[in-house]
Design a protein around this motif. Structure first.
Motif, PDB file in Angstrom:
ATOM      1  N   LYS A  66       0.843  -1.196   0.000  1.00  0.00           N
ATOM      2  CA  LYS A  66       0.000   0.000   0.000  1.00  0.00           C
ATOM      3  C   LYS A  66       0.878   1.246   0.000  1.00  0.00           C
ATOM      4  O   LYS A  66       1.842   1.352   0.751  1.00  0.00           O
ATOM      5  CB  LYS A  66      -0.896  -0.001   1.233  1.00  0.00           C
ATOM      6  CG  LYS A  66      -1.797   1.204   1.340  1.00  0.00           C
ATOM      7  CD  LYS A  66      -2.667   1.118   2.563  1.00  0.00           C
ATOM      8  CE  LYS A  66      -3.558   2.336   2.648  1.00  0.00           C
ATOM      9  NZ  LYS A  66      -4.457   2.258   3.791  1.00  0.00           N
ATOM     10  N   GLY A  67       0.552   2.180  -0.905  1.00  0.00           N
ATOM     11  CA  GLY A  67       1.302   3.429  -0.986  1.00  0.00           C
ATOM     12  C   GLY A  67       2.460   3.398  -1.964  1.00  0.00           C
ATOM     13  O   GLY A  67       3.054   4.435  -2.239  1.00  0.00           O
ATOM     14  N   HIS A  68       2.795   2.226  -2.500  1.00  0.00           N
ATOM     15  CA  HIS A  68       3.880   2.097  -3.477  1.00  0.00           C
ATOM     16  C   HIS A  68       3.306   2.091  -4.892  1.00  0.00           C
ATOM     17  O   HIS A  68       2.104   1.970  -5.090  1.00  0.00           O
ATOM     18  CB  HIS A  68       4.655   0.799  -3.248  1.00  0.00           C
ATOM     19  CG  HIS A  68       5.434   0.785  -1.986  1.00  0.00           C
ATOM     20  ND1 HIS A  68       4.901   0.344  -0.790  1.00  0.00           N
ATOM     21  CD2 HIS A  68       6.704   1.172  -1.715  1.00  0.00           C
ATOM     22  CE1 HIS A  68       5.816   0.440   0.151  1.00  0.00           C
ATOM     23  NE2 HIS A  68       6.920   0.953  -0.377  1.00  0.00           N
ATOM     24  N   ASN A  69       4.206   2.193  -5.850  1.00  0.00           N
ATOM     25  CA  ASN A  69       3.812   2.088  -7.251  1.00  0.00           C
ATOM     26  C   ASN A  69       3.791   0.619  -7.657  1.00  0.00           C
ATOM     27  O   ASN A  69       4.632  -0.153  -7.203  1.00  0.00           O
ATOM     28  CB  ASN A  69       4.811   2.821  -8.157  1.00  0.00           C
ATOM     29  CG  ASN A  69       4.989   4.266  -7.765  1.00  0.00           C
ATOM     30  OD1 ASN A  69       6.014   4.619  -7.218  1.00  0.00           O
ATOM     31  ND2 ASN A  69       4.006   5.089  -8.023  1.00  0.00           N
ATOM     32  N   PRO A  70       2.854   0.221  -8.533  1.00  0.00           N
ATOM     33  CA  PRO A  70       2.870  -1.158  -9.020  1.00  0.00           C
ATOM     34  C   PRO A  70       4.061  -1.372  -9.955  1.00  0.00           C
ATOM     35  O   PRO A  70       4.591  -0.421 -10.525  1.00  0.00           O
ATOM     36  CB  PRO A  70       1.543  -1.285  -9.769  1.00  0.00           C
ATOM     37  CG  PRO A  70       1.156   0.100 -10.124  1.00  0.00           C
ATOM     38  CD  PRO A  70       1.731   0.988  -9.061  1.00  0.00           C
ATOM     39  N   SER A  71       4.465  -2.625 -10.098  1.00  0.00           N
ATOM     40  CA  SER A  71       5.576  -2.929 -10.993  1.00  0.00           C
ATOM     41  C   SER A  71       5.107  -2.849 -12.447  1.00  0.00           C
ATOM     42  O   SER A  71       3.912  -2.928 -12.743  1.00  0.00           O
ATOM     43  CB  SER A  71       6.117  -4.323 -10.714  1.00  0.00           C
ATOM     44  OG  SER A  71       5.162  -5.299 -11.104  1.00  0.00           O
ATOM     45  N   LEU A  72       6.072  -2.697 -13.343  1.00  0.00           N
ATOM     46  CA  LEU A  72       5.737  -2.699 -14.771  1.00  0.00           C
ATOM     47  C   LEU A  72       5.110  -4.025 -15.178  1.00  0.00           C
ATOM     48  O   LEU A  72       4.180  -4.064 -15.986  1.00  0.00           O
ATOM     49  CB  LEU A  72       6.988  -2.432 -15.617  1.00  0.00           C
ATOM     50  CG  LEU A  72       7.423  -0.975 -15.709  1.00  0.00           C
ATOM     51  CD1 LEU A  72       8.739  -0.869 -16.452  1.00  0.00           C
ATOM     52  CD2 LEU A  72       6.365  -0.138 -16.379  1.00  0.00           C
ATOM     53  N   ALA A  73       5.593  -5.119 -14.586  1.00  0.00           N
ATOM     54  CA  ALA A  73       5.037  -6.437 -14.909  1.00  0.00           C
ATOM     55  C   ALA A  73       3.566  -6.510 -14.516  1.00  0.00           C
ATOM     56  O   ALA A  73       2.739  -7.026 -15.276  1.00  0.00           O
ATOM     57  CB  ALA A  73       5.831  -7.533 -14.198  1.00  0.00           C
ATOM     58  N   SER A  74       3.210  -5.972 -13.348  1.00  0.00           N
ATOM     59  CA  SER A  74       1.811  -5.970 -12.912  1.00  0.00           C
ATOM     60  C   SER A  74       0.952  -5.146 -13.858  1.00  0.00           C
ATOM     61  O   SER A  74      -0.179  -5.521 -14.181  1.00  0.00           O
ATOM     62  CB  SER A  74       1.680  -5.403 -11.500  1.00  0.00           C
ATOM     63  OG  SER A  74       2.291  -6.259 -10.570  1.00  0.00           O
ATOM     64  N   ILE A  75       1.481  -4.025 -14.288  1.00  0.00           N
ATOM     65  CA  ILE A  75       0.731  -3.161 -15.202  1.00  0.00           C
ATOM     66  C   ILE A  75       0.500  -3.864 -16.536  1.00  0.00           C
ATOM     67  O   ILE A  75      -0.630  -3.909 -17.034  1.00  0.00           O
ATOM     68  CB  ILE A  75       1.467  -1.824 -15.405  1.00  0.00           C
ATOM     69  CG1 ILE A  75       1.422  -1.016 -14.107  1.00  0.00           C
ATOM     70  CG2 ILE A  75       0.869  -1.039 -16.562  1.00  0.00           C
ATOM     71  CD1 ILE A  75       2.260   0.238 -14.116  1.00  0.00           C
TER      72      ILE A  75
END
Length: 109
Positions: A66-75
């Motif tokens: 929570k509060g972090h950016n998602p990874s490129l892989a998740s996106i």
């Protein structure tokens, strides 16, 4: 004898997973990409923005990260899943109907 024991453990595990699924419990981590995030990504990508730049503005709302950016892989995974649902809307709807029937204890067919 060890093979028989292994098979018994496997069957018990599968029965437990099936029982949990009928109650609505599914294993794995919760998704970090929300529908709002997907909408934002699609809108900004349509405007020609790079995914890496979009990623920096997305914030995970719940869970361990929570509060972090998602990874490129998740996106990219979320975008691929979204594209798949758009490509086969009838199959997605059928899966939802079958899941609802299973969840209510009915036969999906």
């Amino acid at each position: 004898m060890a093979e028989t024991e292994r098979e018994a453990i496997r069957e018990a595990t599968l029965e437990g997973l099936d029982a949990a699924a009928r109650k609505g419990n599914h294993g794995g981590r919760p998704a970090v990409i929300t529908d709002d995030m997907i909408h934002t990504m699609l809108r900004r990508r349509a405007a020609g923005e790079a995914v890496d730049k979009i990623r920096k503005d997305l914030i995970i709302p719940t869970g361990k990260r929570k509060g972090h950016n998602p990874s490129l892989a998740s996106i990219y995974r979320a975008l691929a899943e979204h594209e798949e649902t758009q490509r086969y809307p009838d199959a997605v709807e059928q899966a939802r109907v079958e899941y609802a029937a299973l969840h209510q204890g009915l036969s999906p067919h």
